[in-house]
Design an enzyme around this catalytic site. Structure first.
Site, mmCIF file in Angstrom:
data_model
loop_
_atom_site.group_PDB
_atom_site.id
_atom_site.type_symbol
_atom_site.label_atom_id
_atom_site.label_comp_id
_atom_site.label_asym_id
_atom_site.label_seq_id
_atom_site.Cartn_x
_atom_site.Cartn_y
_atom_site.Cartn_z
ATOM 1 N N PRO A 1 16.811 17.750 15.303
ATOM 2 C CA PRO A 1 17.275 18.485 16.480
ATOM 3 C C PRO A 1 18.716 18.103 16.813
ATOM 4 C CG PRO A 1 15.173 17.397 16.918
ATOM 5 C CD PRO A 1 15.686 16.866 15.622
ATOM 6 N N ILE B 1 14.182 22.283 14.038
ATOM 7 C CA ILE B 1 13.213 22.816 13.087
ATOM 8 C C ILE B 1 11.851 22.577 13.712
ATOM 9 C CG2 ILE B 1 12.261 22.640 10.759
ATOM 10 C CD1 ILE B 1 14.969 21.381 9.934
#
Length: 121
Positions: free
Chosen positions: A2, A66
């Site tokens: 992230p 993701i």
């Protein structure tokens, strides 16, 4: 991994940016469910920003991850980051916008390969 990228028109000189970075890292890690070791936070200050036609303190952010994002998580992340910006940088919650990107692992790997190829030249 992230990545939270924050830009603000607030001058960061004299601001304890380490506390902002660590608090944002902790919040992103907790709410997305990823280890802090994989969370990246970028903070840029003194960026020319006009929001609502004025240059009063404002901020813009993008969060790429993701997985781990959902409408409920996004709402919590937005509120938590807004709180940091308001308490640490005096950016009102109404003058902040956060954009979310939930990307696929293969898209990120392709991008990383492109970046690697660019750096090889």
């Amino acid at each position: 991994m992230p990545c939270l990228n924050l830009s603000t028109n607030v001058n960061l000189e004299g601001v304890d940016t380490s506390s902002i970075l660590s608090e944002a890292t902790s919040i992103v890690s907790k709410l997305i469910g990823k280890p802090e070791a994989y969370v990246m936070v970028v903070l840029k200050g003194s960026v020319p920003i006009s929001f609502g036609g004025t240059e009063q303190p404002a901020a813009y952010g993008e969060l790429v991850s993701i997985g781990g994002l959902s409408p409920d998580v996004n709402k919590k992340l937005s509120a938590a980051i807004a709180n940091i910006l308001e308490t640490k940088l005096s950016v009102p919650k109404s003058r902040y916008f956060l954009k979310f990107y939930d990307t696929k692992a293969n898209q990120t790997q392709e991008f990383a390969r492109c970046l690697h190829a660019l750096h090889q030249n």
